[in-house]
Write an enzyme that holds these catalytic residues in place. Structure first.
Site, PDB file in Angstrom:
ATOM      1  N   ASP A  38      77.330 -44.099 105.272  1.00  0.00           N
ATOM      2  CA  ASP A  38      77.262 -44.597 103.892  1.00  0.00           C
ATOM      3  C   ASP A  38      78.071 -43.702 102.970  1.00  0.00           C
ATOM      4  OD1 ASP A  38      75.614 -46.507 104.718  1.00  0.00           O
ATOM      5  OD2 ASP A  38      73.962 -46.032 103.345  1.00  0.00           O
ATOM      6  N   GLU A  40      80.750 -41.927 103.590  1.00  0.00           N
ATOM      7  CA  GLU A  40      82.193 -42.190 103.669  1.00  0.00           C
ATOM      8  C   GLU A  40      82.531 -43.521 102.998  1.00  0.00           C
ATOM      9  OE1 GLU A  40      84.092 -40.983 107.676  1.00  0.00           O
ATOM     10  OE2 GLU A  40      81.961 -41.330 107.965  1.00  0.00           O
ATOM     11  N   TYR A  41      81.645 -44.530 103.225  1.00  0.00           N
ATOM     12  CA  TYR A  41      81.871 -45.844 102.611  1.00  0.00           C
ATOM     13  C   TYR A  41      81.897 -45.707 101.092  1.00  0.00           C
ATOM     14  CZ  TYR A  41      81.166 -50.677 101.215  1.00  0.00           C
ATOM     15  OH  TYR A  41      81.310 -51.902 100.620  1.00  0.00           O
ATOM     16  N   ASP A  42      80.893 -44.996 100.568  1.00  0.00           N
ATOM     17  CA  ASP A  42      80.802 -44.862  99.115  1.00  0.00           C
ATOM     18  C   ASP A  42      82.006 -44.127  98.547  1.00  0.00           C
ATOM     19  OD1 ASP A  42      78.439 -46.262  99.028  1.00  0.00           O
ATOM     20  OD2 ASP A  42      77.190 -44.482  99.234  1.00  0.00           O
ATOM     21  N   GLU A 118      61.441 -44.361  92.898  1.00  0.00           N
ATOM     22  CA  GLU A 118      60.944 -44.873  94.182  1.00  0.00           C
ATOM     23  C   GLU A 118      61.873 -44.406  95.292  1.00  0.00           C
ATOM     24  OE1 GLU A 118      61.057 -49.090  93.726  1.00  0.00           O
ATOM     25  OE2 GLU A 118      59.644 -49.070  92.057  1.00  0.00           O
ATOM     26  N   LYS A 120      64.454 -44.996  98.161  1.00  0.00           N
ATOM     27  CA  LYS A 120      65.398 -46.057  98.493  1.00  0.00           C
ATOM     28  C   LYS A 120      65.320 -46.260 100.005  1.00  0.00           C
ATOM     29  CE  LYS A 120      70.149 -47.512  97.769  1.00  0.00           C
ATOM     30  NZ  LYS A 120      70.230 -48.177  99.035  1.00  0.00           N
ATOM     31  N   ASP A 122      66.093 -47.528 103.586  1.00  0.00           N
ATOM     32  CA  ASP A 122      67.311 -47.995 104.245  1.00  0.00           C
ATOM     33  C   ASP A 122      66.950 -49.132 105.196  1.00  0.00           C
ATOM     34  OD1 ASP A 122      69.898 -48.183 104.956  1.00  0.00           O
ATOM     35  OD2 ASP A 122      69.966 -46.355 106.156  1.00  0.00           O
ATOM     36  N   ARG A 141      69.626 -61.334 101.560  1.00  0.00           N
ATOM     37  CA  ARG A 141      70.539 -61.200 100.430  1.00  0.00           C
ATOM     38  C   ARG A 141      71.767 -62.110 100.570  1.00  0.00           C
ATOM     39  NH1 ARG A 141      72.940 -56.984  97.368  1.00  0.00           N
ATOM     40  NH2 ARG A 141      71.831 -55.314  98.386  1.00  0.00           N
ATOM     41  N   GLU A 178      62.083 -54.687 100.669  1.00  0.00           N
ATOM     42  CA  GLU A 178      62.860 -54.236 101.817  1.00  0.00           C
ATOM     43  C   GLU A 178      62.061 -54.405 103.098  1.00  0.00           C
ATOM     44  OE1 GLU A 178      65.571 -53.259 100.292  1.00  0.00           O
ATOM     45  OE2 GLU A 178      66.722 -52.290 101.876  1.00  0.00           O
ATOM     46  N   TYR A 230      59.288 -54.191  95.663  1.00  0.00           N
ATOM     47  CA  TYR A 230      59.492 -53.329  94.491  1.00  0.00           C
ATOM     48  C   TYR A 230      59.988 -54.060  93.245  1.00  0.00           C
ATOM     49  CZ  TYR A 230      63.963 -53.439  96.981  1.00  0.00           C
ATOM     50  OH  TYR A 230      65.074 -53.850  97.662  1.00  0.00           O
ATOM     51  N   LYS A 294      64.366 -46.474  87.959  1.00  0.00           N
ATOM     52  CA  LYS A 294      64.469 -47.678  87.149  1.00  0.00           C
ATOM     53  C   LYS A 294      63.648 -47.529  85.889  1.00  0.00           C
ATOM     54  CE  LYS A 294      63.373 -49.889  91.332  1.00  0.00           C
ATOM     55  NZ  LYS A 294      62.731 -50.798  92.240  1.00  0.00           N
ATOM     56  N   LYS A 318      71.815 -41.084  95.883  1.00  0.00           N
ATOM     57  CA  LYS A 318      71.833 -41.112  97.347  1.00  0.00           C
ATOM     58  C   LYS A 318      71.879 -39.708  97.946  1.00  0.00           C
ATOM     59  CE  LYS A 318      73.683 -44.535  99.482  1.00  0.00           C
ATOM     60  NZ  LYS A 318      74.440 -45.692  99.915  1.00  0.00           N
ATOM     61  N   CYS A 412      94.771 -43.031 133.202  1.00  0.00           N
ATOM     62  CA  CYS A 412      93.395 -43.485 132.976  1.00  0.00           C
ATOM     63  C   CYS A 412      92.437 -42.626 133.808  1.00  0.00           C
ATOM     64  CB  CYS A 412      93.275 -44.949 133.371  1.00  0.00           C
ATOM     65  SG  CYS A 412      91.577 -45.531 133.389  1.00  0.00           S
ATOM     66  N   CYS A 415      90.968 -45.305 136.683  1.00  0.00           N
ATOM     67  CA  CYS A 415      91.787 -45.933 137.739  1.00  0.00           C
ATOM     68  C   CYS A 415      93.136 -45.246 137.927  1.00  0.00           C
ATOM     69  CB  CYS A 415      91.991 -47.406 137.439  1.00  0.00           C
ATOM     70  SG  CYS A 415      93.122 -47.695 136.075  1.00  0.00           S
ATOM     71  N   CYS A 430      94.497 -48.452 128.847  1.00  0.00           N
ATOM     72  CA  CYS A 430      94.710 -48.618 130.269  1.00  0.00           C
ATOM     73  C   CYS A 430      95.017 -50.110 130.425  1.00  0.00           C
ATOM     74  CB  CYS A 430      93.436 -48.220 131.001  1.00  0.00           C
ATOM     75  SG  CYS A 430      93.354 -48.920 132.645  1.00  0.00           S
ATOM     76  N   CYS A 435      90.858 -52.372 136.298  1.00  0.00           N
ATOM     77  CA  CYS A 435      90.267 -51.028 136.230  1.00  0.00           C
ATOM     78  C   CYS A 435      88.741 -51.159 136.232  1.00  0.00           C
ATOM     79  CB  CYS A 435      90.753 -50.341 134.950  1.00  0.00           C
ATOM     80  SG  CYS A 435      89.844 -48.856 134.521  1.00  0.00           S
TER      81      CYS A 435
HETATM   82  S1  IVH Z   1      65.742 -52.014  93.173  1.00  0.00           S
HETATM   83  C1  IVH Z   1      68.342 -55.020  90.667  1.00  0.00           C
HETATM   84  N1  IVH Z   1      64.305 -50.398  94.666  1.00  0.00           N
HETATM   85  O1  IVH Z   1      68.958 -50.818  97.759  1.00  0.00           O
HETATM   86  C2  IVH Z   1      67.737 -53.853  91.359  1.00  0.00           C
HETATM   87  N2  IVH Z   1      66.248 -51.361  95.637  1.00  0.00           N
HETATM   88  O2  IVH Z   1      71.788 -50.492  96.822  1.00  0.00           O
HETATM   89  C3  IVH Z   1      67.119 -54.218  92.616  1.00  0.00           C
HETATM   90  N3  IVH Z   1      66.600 -50.739  97.970  1.00  0.00           N
HETATM   91  O3  IVH Z   1      69.718 -54.171  97.022  1.00  0.00           O
HETATM   92  C4  IVH Z   1      67.031 -53.117  93.588  1.00  0.00           C
HETATM   93  N4  IVH Z   1      64.826 -49.473  98.199  1.00  0.00           N
HETATM   94  O4  IVH Z   1      68.169 -53.650  99.066  1.00  0.00           O
HETATM   95  C5  IVH Z   1      65.409 -51.176  94.604  1.00  0.00           C
HETATM   96  N5  IVH Z   1      62.911 -48.985  95.860  1.00  0.00           N
HETATM   97  C6  IVH Z   1      63.991 -49.752  95.815  1.00  0.00           C
HETATM   98  C7  IVH Z   1      64.842 -49.927  96.918  1.00  0.00           C
HETATM   99  C8  IVH Z   1      65.974 -50.737  96.779  1.00  0.00           C
HETATM  100  C9  IVH Z   1      65.880 -49.980  98.802  1.00  0.00           C
HETATM  101  C10 IVH Z   1      67.858 -51.437  98.354  1.00  0.00           C
HETATM  102  C11 IVH Z   1      67.903 -52.873  97.932  1.00  0.00           C
HETATM  103  C12 IVH Z   1      69.049 -52.964  96.976  1.00  0.00           C
HETATM  104  C13 IVH Z   1      69.900 -51.824  97.442  1.00  0.00           C
HETATM  105  C14 IVH Z   1      70.829 -51.365  96.349  1.00  0.00           C
END
Ligand code: IVH
Length: 675
Positions: A38, A40-42, A118, A120, A122, A141, A178, A230, A294, A318, A412, A415, A430, A435
């Site tokens: 994640d 690297e992606y971000d 809260e 997050k 995965d 989603r 989730e 949530y 939030k 993150k 190789c 083989c 190869c 092989c």
């Molecule tokens: S709130 C509009 N709360 O993270 C806001 N998301 O990168 C709605 N996720 O799409 C998201 N835990 O799939 C929220 N405690 C949490 C979460 C959470 C995991 C995921 C969720 C969201 C993604 C955003």
């Protein structure tokens, strides 16, 4: 406002980033097989976003920054989300949280506000819909606008109320959360798979995603999925006004409780929460990749509003992927089913994110050179949600002088045929299709979950069948007898029966699965499904010319060439015939037939000249939707040439070949009754 001129390097880089991010979106959302962490992606995503902010003209509508990744699956009914499922802005830095807080402060004027923090999780996001108190839909989603209704699988989750209590709620309540596996359950599932000799799941998130999309809910019920909710909302007023109250309401309704959330009155309290959970993330029992903060008060959320992609009232902090230092003991080579050679780092075992890591992928020779990794080096490894970890870098300061520069072997390791590297490709290959490693890889792939799904034929069993010379290719599986398998060491009679039974079951799989299972280079699940919807059976696909394939939406020239090359190879055709004789289904099944009316199925259209009502692409899309193929040039196989203004050489060719030529008005008349 005058837009800044875009330097060519910026344009080139942004296109590169778009392409790379799209690729990784597909891997993550569609194939549940992420290749990079994640983090690297971000980093890639952030780089693209920064470029687009600096040069707004780079922000094309199809840029990955403008939409949420992921698509829907055709096995489930797709339904729209009443409110799009947005993503969250995210950051890895506490300073940026401070900046977020300043934006909130500004947006709310002098009002007091508080955050709810809260974990997050995965996992995989889900939207539950309760109508008149009853759970009626559970949507994934999907692409953010519409998702798959996986209700039957979600209903199998223990402890999830199917009915809301009391009557103090509106007729429609939407609840997001989730779905996930605990680490312990995930490990148990993988242990069982290992015992069965099956391919392992990559990580808990992918396992959850796969389980939600299981076709048979009874299968889904066997796996202990968890759910945490949530976000509760509704088109009508709800009996609470804050996040905290909504979480209490969920608890009273009997939903699983989240013991980790906390109200934070200042951004400093948020910082402490983030630091506390970063430190204890490994003891929580499930994968969490950060903290979501939030705004507690719903009215204040409305005041802050949202952009098209993210809310302004929430952000994710993150956690950086965990890393560890260890020694690179050796570099070995792995030969894949297509012959691609992947160097693998053999490491001094080290503990990382709760598991012991002793091997890591090094991707290709260039990566090793770029990172200057030497055998004997101390190296940093990272896991970041992936089961296969990565070697990030070496620690050159710790070199003693006896480390060895890696030299790519020229033959190789299995083989011994000479390795080749095509221009523009990163992988050495190869090229010997016979092989042993390739043969084994192809059979494993054929038996895999998304292919013919022969559970009992995992890597260990395939290896044994090959060693005992009971099979030489995947078609041989269909000629195995119970007694052949029963003789195999470590196979009790019951499991032998199981294997034969499973092989028998697999004779009925879809054409799409079979096409994927054949292992044609560049043909993934998605392309295989496209082909299966287009062609009535395997033999029809073998006859398709390159040009015809390229005309299909979703199939590019490289893929088309690879498909044709596969079916032009006599050894492959021999195996297909063996499959057919072995009783394997080669026909498109009912469920694979194109949806909607297909009055033009089997016909090929060529559009030429200038059309009044559509662009060429639009007209082609309409024809394709109605079942036709759209081709770029005229041949004997063309059914109609639709000629607009100033049509030239294609019109001439059509006349020469006697292909019917129709006008745009004729075309409109033809499609009228289907649109
Ligand atoms: S709130 C509009 N709360 O993270 C806001 N998301 O990168 C709605 N996720 O799409 C998201 N835990 O799939 C929220 N405690 C949490 C979460 C959470 C995991 C995921 C969720 C969201 C993604 C955003």
């Amino acid at each position: 406002m005058k837009q800044p001129n875009v330097p060519p390097e910026a344009k080139k880089r942004s296109l590169e980033l778009q392409k790379t991010i799209r690729y990784h979106d597909k891997k993550y959302y569609d194939q549940s097989e992420p290749e990079i962490s994640d983090f690297e992606y971000d980093r890639l995503y952030r780089e693209l976003k920064d470029l687009e902010t600096k040069y707004p003209s780079l922000k094309t509508t199809d840029s990955p920054t403008q939409r949420v990744g992921g698509t829907t699956s055709k096995h489930f009914k797709t339904l729209p989300h009443r409110v799009p499922m947005l993503s969250l802005d995210n950051t890895y830095s506490l300073e940026e949280l401070q900046e977020f807080d300043q934006r909130v402060q500004k947006g709310l004027g002098n009002e007091k506000y508080e955050y709810v923090c809260e974990m997050k999780i995965d996992g995989v996001s889900i939207e539950l819909i309760y109508e008149d108190g009853e759970l009626t839909h559970a949507l994934t989603r999907g692409d953010g606008e519409k998702g798959d209704d996986v209700l039957e699988n979600v209903k199998m989750i223990k402890g999830l109320p199917h009915q809301l209590k009391g009557s103090n709620f509106p007729e429609r309540v939407e609840i997001r959360g989730e779905v996930y596996f605990t680490r312990a359950d995930f490990e148990k599932i993988n242990r069982e798979k290992e015992e069965q000799g099956e391919q392992l799941f990559a990580n808990p998130r992918n396992t959850a995603s796969g389980t939600l999309k299981t076709i048979d809910p009874k299968e889904a019920a066997k796996k202990p999925l968890h759910i945490l909710l949530y976000y509760v909302f509704s088109p009508k007023p709800l009996p609470f006004d804050t996040q905290e109250e909504s979480l209490q309401w969920l608890k009273k309704q009997g939903f699983p409780e989240d013991p980790h959330h906390r109200i934070c009155k200042t951004i400093e309290e948020v910082h402490s929460y983030c630091e506390e959970y970063q430190a204890k993330r490994d003891s929580i029992g499930f994968d969490c990749d950060g903290v979501v903060l939030k705004i507690n008060d719903f009215k204040q959320r409305i005041k802050l509003g949202e952009t098209t992609k993210i809310p302004r009232w929430a952000i994710a902090f993150k956690f950086a992927a965990q890393r560890a230092e260890t020694t690179l003991k050796a570099i070995t080579l792995q030969v894949g089913r297509t012959g691609a050679i992947t160097p693998v780092a053999e490491l001094e075992p080290v503990s990382l994110e709760g598991t012991t890591v002793s091997r890591a992928t090094l991707h290709n020779e260039d990566e090793i050179k770029r990172k200057d990794l030497r055998v004997g080096d101390r190296v940093i490894v990272e896991k970041g949600g992936l089961v296969i970890p990565k070697v990030l870098q070496s620690v050159p300061e710790k070199r003693k002088g006896n480390e060895k520069v890696f030299k790519m072997p020229t033959t190789c390791p299995v083989c011994e045929s000479k390795l080749e590297r095509e221009e523009g490709e990163v992988a050495w290959r190869c090229e010997n299709a016979a092989c042993d490693a390739q043969v084994e890889g192809r059979i494993e792939h054929f038996c895999g979950r998304d292919a013919l799904d022969i559970r009992g034929a995992g890597p260990a069993v395939v290896k044994q069948l090959l060693t005992e010379k009971l099979i030489h290719d995947y078609a041989d599986l269909y000629y195995l007898k119970e007694k052949d398998v029963a003789d195999l060491e470590r196979k009790a009679e019951k499991s032998a029966q199981n294997l034969i039974g499973q092989i028998d079951e697999s004779r009925k799989r879809t054409l799409g699965r079979l096409l994927f299972g054949l292992g044609i280079r560049h043909v993934g699940v998605h392309v295989a499904e496209i082909l299966a919807t287009r062609y009535k059976d395997l033999w029809a696909v073998t006859e398709a010319a390159e040009e015809e394939l390229t005309a299909i939406d979703g199939i590019g020239p490289i893929v088309a060439r690879s498909i044709v090359a596969f079916f032009d190879t006599a050894a492959n055709v021999k195996i297909l015939k063996k499959l057919e004789k072995g009783g394997v289904n080669l026909k498109r099944l009912k469920e694979e037939e194109p949806s909607g009316e297909q009055p033009f199925a089997g016909q090929t259209f060529v559009f030429t000249g200038e059309l009044k009502g559509y662009s060429r692409k639009e007209a082609e899309d309409i024809a394709k939707k109605l079942g036709a193929k759209a081709a770029g040039s005229v041949s004997k196989l063309t059914s109609y040439v639709v000629a607009g203004e100033a049509a030239g050489s294609k019109l001439k060719k059509a006349k020469e070949l006697g292909v019917p030529v129709i006008s745009e008005d004729d075309f409109n008349n033809m499609i009228k009754k289907y649109r």
